[in-house]
Design a protein around this motif. Sequence first.
Motif, PDB file in Angstrom:
ATOM      1  N   ALA A   1       0.821  -1.213   0.000  1.00 49.13           N
ATOM      2  CA  ALA A   1       0.000   0.000   0.000  1.00 49.13           C
ATOM      3  C   ALA A   1       0.855   1.263   0.000  1.00 49.13           C
ATOM      4  N   TYR A   2       2.059   1.183   0.535  1.00 51.24           N
ATOM      5  CA  TYR A   2       2.900   2.368   0.652  1.00 51.24           C
ATOM      6  C   TYR A   2       4.179   2.257  -0.183  1.00 51.24           C
ATOM      7  N   ILE A   3       4.167   1.417  -1.173  1.00 49.90           N
ATOM      8  CA  ILE A   3       5.338   1.231  -2.015  1.00 49.90           C
ATOM      9  C   ILE A   3       5.611   2.497  -2.815  1.00 49.90           C
ATOM     10  N   HIS A   4       6.897   2.790  -3.031  1.00 50.76           N
ATOM     11  CA  HIS A   4       7.280   4.019  -3.736  1.00 50.76           C
ATOM     12  C   HIS A   4       8.505   3.739  -4.593  1.00 50.76           C
ATOM     13  N   THR A   5       8.515   4.269  -5.801  1.00 47.95           N
ATOM     14  CA  THR A   5       9.621   4.075  -6.737  1.00 47.95           C
ATOM     15  C   THR A   5      10.248   5.426  -7.071  1.00 47.95           C
ATOM     16  N   VAL A   6      11.572   5.503  -6.995  1.00 52.58           N
ATOM     17  CA  VAL A   6      12.269   6.757  -7.268  1.00 52.58           C
ATOM     18  C   VAL A   6      13.502   6.508  -8.132  1.00 52.58           C
ATOM     19  N   ASP A   7      13.927   7.558  -8.825  1.00 57.86           N
ATOM     20  CA  ASP A   7      15.172   7.545  -9.594  1.00 57.86           C
ATOM     21  C   ASP A   7      16.155   8.447  -8.866  1.00 57.86           C
ATOM     22  N   VAL A   8      17.172   7.865  -8.267  1.00 60.45           N
ATOM     23  CA  VAL A   8      18.138   8.649  -7.490  1.00 60.45           C
ATOM     24  C   VAL A   8      19.564   8.447  -8.011  1.00 60.45           C
ATOM     25  N   HIS A   9      19.706   8.081  -9.271  1.00 62.79           N
ATOM     26  CA  HIS A   9      21.046   7.832  -9.800  1.00 62.79           C
ATOM     27  C   HIS A   9      21.918   9.078  -9.686  1.00 62.79           C
ATOM     28  N   MET A  10      23.094   8.917  -9.149  1.00 66.64           N
ATOM     29  CA  MET A  10      24.102   9.958  -9.007  1.00 66.64           C
ATOM     30  C   MET A  10      23.710  11.049  -8.005  1.00 66.64           C
ATOM     31  N   VAL A  11      22.669  10.807  -7.219  1.00 57.62           N
ATOM     32  CA  VAL A  11      22.309  11.746  -6.159  1.00 57.62           C
ATOM     33  C   VAL A  11      23.219  11.477  -4.962  1.00 57.62           C
ATOM     34  N   LYS A  12      23.819  12.524  -4.428  1.00 59.60           N
ATOM     35  CA  LYS A  12      24.696  12.376  -3.266  1.00 59.60           C
ATOM     36  C   LYS A  12      23.857  12.017  -2.045  1.00 59.60           C
ATOM     37  N   MET A  13      24.206  10.921  -1.409  1.00 57.54           N
ATOM     38  CA  MET A  13      23.504  10.456  -0.222  1.00 57.54           C
ATOM     39  C   MET A  13      24.375  10.693   1.010  1.00 57.54           C
ATOM     40  N   VAL A  14      23.835  11.448   1.972  1.00 59.91           N
ATOM     41  CA  VAL A  14      24.595  11.779   3.176  1.00 59.91           C
ATOM     42  C   VAL A  14      23.750  11.453   4.402  1.00 59.91           C
ATOM     43  N   VAL A  15      24.351  10.770   5.354  1.00 63.47           N
ATOM     44  CA  VAL A  15      23.695  10.451   6.622  1.00 63.47           C
ATOM     45  C   VAL A  15      24.396  11.223   7.734  1.00 63.47           C
ATOM     46  N   CYS A  16      23.619  11.986   8.505  1.00 63.84           N
ATOM     47  CA  CYS A  16      24.151  12.647   9.691  1.00 63.84           C
ATOM     48  C   CYS A  16      23.600  11.942  10.925  1.00 63.84           C
ATOM     49  N   SER A  17      24.477  11.600  11.837  1.00 60.29           N
ATOM     50  CA  SER A  17      24.058  10.822  13.003  1.00 60.29           C
ATOM     51  C   SER A  17      24.942  11.146  14.194  1.00 60.29           C
ATOM     52  N   ASN A  18      24.451  10.835  15.371  1.00 60.57           N
ATOM     53  CA  ASN A  18      25.308  10.887  16.568  1.00 60.57           C
ATOM     54  C   ASN A  18      25.293   9.553  17.307  1.00 60.57           C
ATOM     55  N   VAL A  19      24.748   8.524  16.635  1.00 61.54           N
ATOM     56  CA  VAL A  19      24.684   7.199  17.257  1.00 61.54           C
ATOM     57  C   VAL A  19      25.177   6.096  16.314  1.00 61.54           C
ATOM     58  N   TRP A  20      25.753   6.488  15.184  1.00 61.86           N
ATOM     59  CA  TRP A  20      26.123   5.504  14.161  1.00 61.86           C
ATOM     60  C   TRP A  20      27.093   4.454  14.696  1.00 61.86           C
ATOM     61  N   SER A  21      28.141   4.897  15.348  1.00 57.89           N
ATOM     62  CA  SER A  21      29.164   3.963  15.831  1.00 57.89           C
ATOM     63  C   SER A  21      28.584   2.966  16.822  1.00 57.89           C
ATOM     64  N   ALA A  22      27.734   3.446  17.713  1.00 62.57           N
ATOM     65  CA  ALA A  22      27.117   2.573  18.717  1.00 62.57           C
ATOM     66  C   ALA A  22      26.189   1.563  18.057  1.00 62.57           C
ATOM     67  N   GLU A  23      25.430   1.999  17.071  1.00 67.46           N
ATOM     68  CA  GLU A  23      24.507   1.093  16.386  1.00 67.46           C
ATOM     69  C   GLU A  23      25.262   0.097  15.504  1.00 67.46           C
ATOM     70  N   LEU A  24      26.365   0.545  14.931  1.00 66.97           N
ATOM     71  CA  LEU A  24      27.142  -0.324  14.047  1.00 66.97           C
ATOM     72  C   LEU A  24      27.673  -1.548  14.789  1.00 66.97           C
ATOM     73  N   GLU A  25      28.083  -1.360  16.017  1.00 66.89           N
ATOM     74  CA  GLU A  25      28.641  -2.464  16.800  1.00 66.89           C
ATOM     75  C   GLU A  25      27.631  -3.578  17.060  1.00 66.89           C
ATOM     76  N   LYS A  26      26.351  -3.249  17.015  1.00 69.71           N
ATOM     77  CA  LYS A  26      25.304  -4.218  17.326  1.00 69.71           C
ATOM     78  C   LYS A  26      24.831  -4.995  16.091  1.00 69.71           C
ATOM     79  N   LEU A  27      25.305  -4.626  14.930  1.00 66.09           N
ATOM     80  CA  LEU A  27      24.854  -5.274  13.696  1.00 66.09           C
ATOM     81  C   LEU A  27      25.553  -6.605  13.456  1.00 66.09           C
TER      82      LEU A  27
END
Length: 226
Positions: A176-202
Amino acid sequence: MGECWVLALLAGGKIAARVAKEHYLHCVVDAPKHIAHMEYAEHEKAILRRRKFKITMLQKIMQSQKPFRTIPEITAWSKQYDRKRPLDRYQFLVLDGKSKMGKTRFVQTTLVDHPDKALILDCADAEIPALKGNYNADQHELILFDEAHIDMIIRCKKLFQASIDEVTYGSSPTNAYIHTVDVHMVKMVVCSNVWSAELEKLPKEHQEWLAANSVFFVVDCPLWVP
């Protein structure tokens, strides 16, 4: 034909929308249709006015801020977006650090030519990013996933690779909520303050995928020049 002169006056700025609505009601015929069209137009004009106002305010804010540092790791990451040598998929950038280090404004100032080309999404409580209705392929050259959690990236791996293929996400049993996008060559940036802590749990396989598909930079001091 009474509605025609109402439209002419409204379009010419001779009467306000409130007055136009009263006249449409007096015309009776097709009043709901004309009022609906008018209210839609007024709503969209308000959105445009607000957008222009925000751009003006942002430009003033950016003019008053200190210049940002040049960071070799991020400069090297940016070089993959060479339109003369397009890639099948790209690495995304992760800026991990405390709040008030200038991460968002750094991205808007140094990674795009104009702040309006960067789409800023608040992803603090998002399971999937809210691109629908916000992302414009003809306008946005960068998407910043602010306060994104690592689970969201794992859920939408292909999206964050900015692949040449269209990306479909948001799948469910009913789609019901499916979405299709074209994002080729779009710069993707993630800003976080918990990335390192979450990464260890993966699990190890997810950690390996993230290491192969992203550039990780720890923001341990302000990104602007002192």
